[in-house]
Design a protein around this motif. Structure first.
Motif, PDB file in Angstrom:
ATOM      1  N   LEU A 185       0.847  -1.192   0.000  1.00 57.04           N
ATOM      2  CA  LEU A 185       0.000   0.000   0.000  1.00 57.04           C
ATOM      3  C   LEU A 185       0.881   1.240   0.000  1.00 57.04           C
ATOM      4  N   ALA A 186       0.498   2.221  -0.804  1.00 55.75           N
ATOM      5  CA  ALA A 186       1.173   3.522  -0.777  1.00 55.75           C
ATOM      6  C   ALA A 186       0.116   4.580  -1.026  1.00 55.75           C
ATOM      7  N   GLU A 187      -0.061   5.474  -0.078  1.00 56.80           N
ATOM      8  CA  GLU A 187      -1.055   6.541  -0.205  1.00 56.80           C
ATOM      9  C   GLU A 187      -0.343   7.888  -0.172  1.00 56.80           C
ATOM     10  N   CYS A 188      -0.304   8.538  -1.338  1.00 60.67           N
ATOM     11  CA  CYS A 188       0.393   9.823  -1.476  1.00 60.67           C
ATOM     12  C   CYS A 188       1.823   9.716  -0.964  1.00 60.67           C
ATOM     13  N   VAL A 189       2.537   8.741  -1.493  1.00 67.21           N
ATOM     14  CA  VAL A 189       3.925   8.485  -1.107  1.00 67.21           C
ATOM     15  C   VAL A 189       4.861   8.653  -2.296  1.00 67.21           C
ATOM     16  N   LEU A 190       4.564   7.973  -3.400  1.00 70.08           N
ATOM     17  CA  LEU A 190       5.484   7.953  -4.537  1.00 70.08           C
ATOM     18  C   LEU A 190       5.698   9.332  -5.134  1.00 70.08           C
ATOM     19  N   ILE A 191       4.704  10.198  -5.055  1.00 68.52           N
ATOM     20  CA  ILE A 191       4.813  11.529  -5.650  1.00 68.52           C
ATOM     21  C   ILE A 191       5.880  12.384  -4.964  1.00 68.52           C
ATOM     22  N   TYR A 192       6.244  12.031  -3.743  1.00 68.84           N
ATOM     23  CA  TYR A 192       7.286  12.764  -3.021  1.00 68.84           C
ATOM     24  C   TYR A 192       8.677  12.196  -3.286  1.00 68.84           C
ATOM     25  N   MET A 193       8.754  11.169  -4.156  1.00 69.95           N
ATOM     26  CA  MET A 193      10.027  10.570  -4.536  1.00 69.95           C
ATOM     27  C   MET A 193      10.337  10.948  -5.984  1.00 69.95           C
ATOM     28  N   THR A 194      11.596  11.089  -6.321  1.00 70.85           N
ATOM     29  CA  THR A 194      11.945  11.331  -7.719  1.00 70.85           C
ATOM     30  C   THR A 194      11.489  10.138  -8.554  1.00 70.85           C
ATOM     31  N   GLN A 195      11.354  10.357  -9.861  1.00 68.54           N
ATOM     32  CA  GLN A 195      10.936   9.262 -10.739  1.00 68.54           C
ATOM     33  C   GLN A 195      11.902   8.091 -10.675  1.00 68.54           C
ATOM     34  N   ASP A 196      13.189   8.378 -10.572  1.00 67.45           N
ATOM     35  CA  ASP A 196      14.177   7.295 -10.473  1.00 67.45           C
ATOM     36  C   ASP A 196      14.000   6.512  -9.181  1.00 67.45           C
ATOM     37  N   HIS A 197      13.794   7.221  -8.083  1.00 57.03           N
ATOM     38  CA  HIS A 197      13.635   6.535  -6.799  1.00 57.03           C
ATOM     39  C   HIS A 197      12.359   5.689  -6.764  1.00 57.03           C
ATOM     40  N   SER A 198      11.257   6.228  -7.262  1.00 56.29           N
ATOM     41  CA  SER A 198      10.016   5.453  -7.237  1.00 56.29           C
ATOM     42  C   SER A 198      10.094   4.271  -8.201  1.00 56.29           C
ATOM     43  N   ALA A 199      10.739   4.473  -9.372  1.00 56.79           N
ATOM     44  CA  ALA A 199      10.912   3.359 -10.309  1.00 56.79           C
ATOM     45  C   ALA A 199      11.750   2.252  -9.688  1.00 56.79           C
TER      46      ALA A 199
END
Length: 413
Positions: A185-199
């Motif tokens: 589960l991730a709720e409004c989490v990935l958007i605070y990470m750079t695209q590289d970090h979330s990928a």
């Protein structure tokens, strides 16, 4: 200009602050009566200021939407699974699942160490929180320090999602099992990470677990003026949405998973999710507070979405497209053509969107599918297996989908 370590720390502190914002909004909505959560008041005080009804309805849709997908996963796996809540904050899901006798084999939470420290303090000092953990614990004594807590059924670890080797080490130390079906589960989490970090995070998850589902609640349609205002408001608080490019559209939300090791991905905006919730309960919550501008609610809901992705979906949910001898012969005869693959994706996405959290619904016409795809015998056979009202010899303009299977039956395809 590259960000300095000081800039990152300021932004991280602002992100940690969103934990309190979300908790206060949920606490207010629970107090008004949008949904029940007897544990939230042990983590957060009741806010003094009134929250706009648009905000409360948005959180209601968020809690209900995530909860229904999660429970479908638990039902499908018969709770023989594990849940990893990324950026969990002051979430109370573990306690609510225990009350409903729906605990997975183990439930994990991950967040910044400073947030984990606060949460552990609350758990240790408040028996209504600590007692359920002890009741579900078996084996040796419970392990706890300033930044982690590990029992046989619940674990909370302080970690940075951008530092994957350390995250993996801490989760494995708490007996994370890569062989278990796993829900993240991730709720409004990935958007605070750079695209590289979330990928990198999504790739790590896809590589770590044999069978997995990822539920992501997040912003969407962020390229328009309303989205830009959202970005600017957060930037004024030193909170940078560095991953906003993945939130351009529902397609970009799905594509981030498909490009990073996930087999399937679906997404709907929260307005659609809200409209799919049980009508009686929606009428109940809409009577709680007067809403002056429905247009604002719609704008807000259209800028958040639920995206769910699966890996090894053949073990996670049964195929909507049958794989018996008739279909196998047809596929062998024609080949798994691009047209058939496209149909499979469109048809199951079409069903999953309308199946989502409904007992019964009317959905659109089939002629588009019949006219577009040449393998009509495969299509007609597939549809007739799912929808009794439709048969190969008698196409109809409208039909009813009844809840003959769980929501997960269509989510993965």
């Amino acid at each position: 200009m590259a960000s300095t370590s000081r800039d990152v720390e300021i932004s991280d502190e602002a992100v940690r602050g969103t934990c309190d914002d979300a908790s206060l909004c949920k606490r207010y909505a629970v107090n008004v009566g949008y949904w029940k959560d007897p544990y939230l008041d042990y983590f957060v005080r009741l806010p003094k200021e009134r929250k706009a009804p648009e905000i409360s309805r948005g959180y209601y849709a968020r809690v209900q939407g995530v909860g229904r997908l999660l429970k479908a996963f638990l039902q499908k796996t018969e709770c023989n699974c594990q849940i990893i809540n990324l950026g969990a904050g002051m979430d109370t899901l573990f306690w609510k699942l225990k009350d409903e006798n729906l605990l997975p084999i183990k439930y994990f939470e991950v967040d910044f160490p400073s947030i984990v420290t606060r949460k552990i303090h609350n758990i240790k000092s408040k028996p209504p929180l600590s007692k359920p953990i002890m009741e579900s614990h078996s084996g040796e004594s419970l392990l706890m320090d300033a930044h982690s807590l590990d029992s046989s059924r619940y674990a909370i670890v302080g970690a940075d999602l951008r530092e994957l080797p350390k995250l993996e080490e801490k989760l494995k130390k708490c007996n994370m099992d890569p062989h278990l079906p796993t829900l993240l589960l991730a709720e409004c989490v990935l958007i605070y990470m750079t695209q590289d970090h979330s990928a990198n995070l999504l790739k790590w998850v896809a590589g770590m677990f044999q069978t997995a589902m990822f539920i992501n609640y997040e912003q969407v349609n962020m390229s328009d003026r309303f989205g830009q205002i959202m970005v600017e408001n957060l930037q004024s608080r030193k909170c940078s949405l560095v991953g906003v490019d993945d939130c351009r559209s529902l397609d970009s939300q799905k594509e981030r998973f498909l490009q990073n090791g996930w087999e399937t991905a679906n997404a709907i905006d929260m307005m659609k999710a809200y409209n799919c919730l049980p009508k009686d309960d929606v009428r109940r919550i809409e009577a709680l507070e007067f809403l002056d501008e429905k247009e604002l609610l719609e704008q807000l809901m259209q800028h958040y979405c639920l995206c769910w992705a699966t890996k090894d979906s053949s073990n996670l949910d049964p195929a909507m497209i049958p794989t018996d001898d008739i279909l196998k012969r047809e596929i062998k005869k024609r080949g798994e053509s691009a047209r058939l693959l496209l149909f499979r994706r469109l048809w199951n996405q079409h069903l999953s969107e309308y199946y989502f959290m409904q007992n019964e619904c009317q959905i659109a016409t089939l002629p588009f599918f019949l006219e577009t795809f040449e393998s009509s015998s495969v299509i007609c056979y597939s549809v007739s297996k799912c929808i009794p009202e439709f048969s190969a010899g008698c196409p109809v303009d409208h039909y009813t989908v009844r809840q003959e299977c769980s929501p997960l039956d269509t989510l993965g395809h």
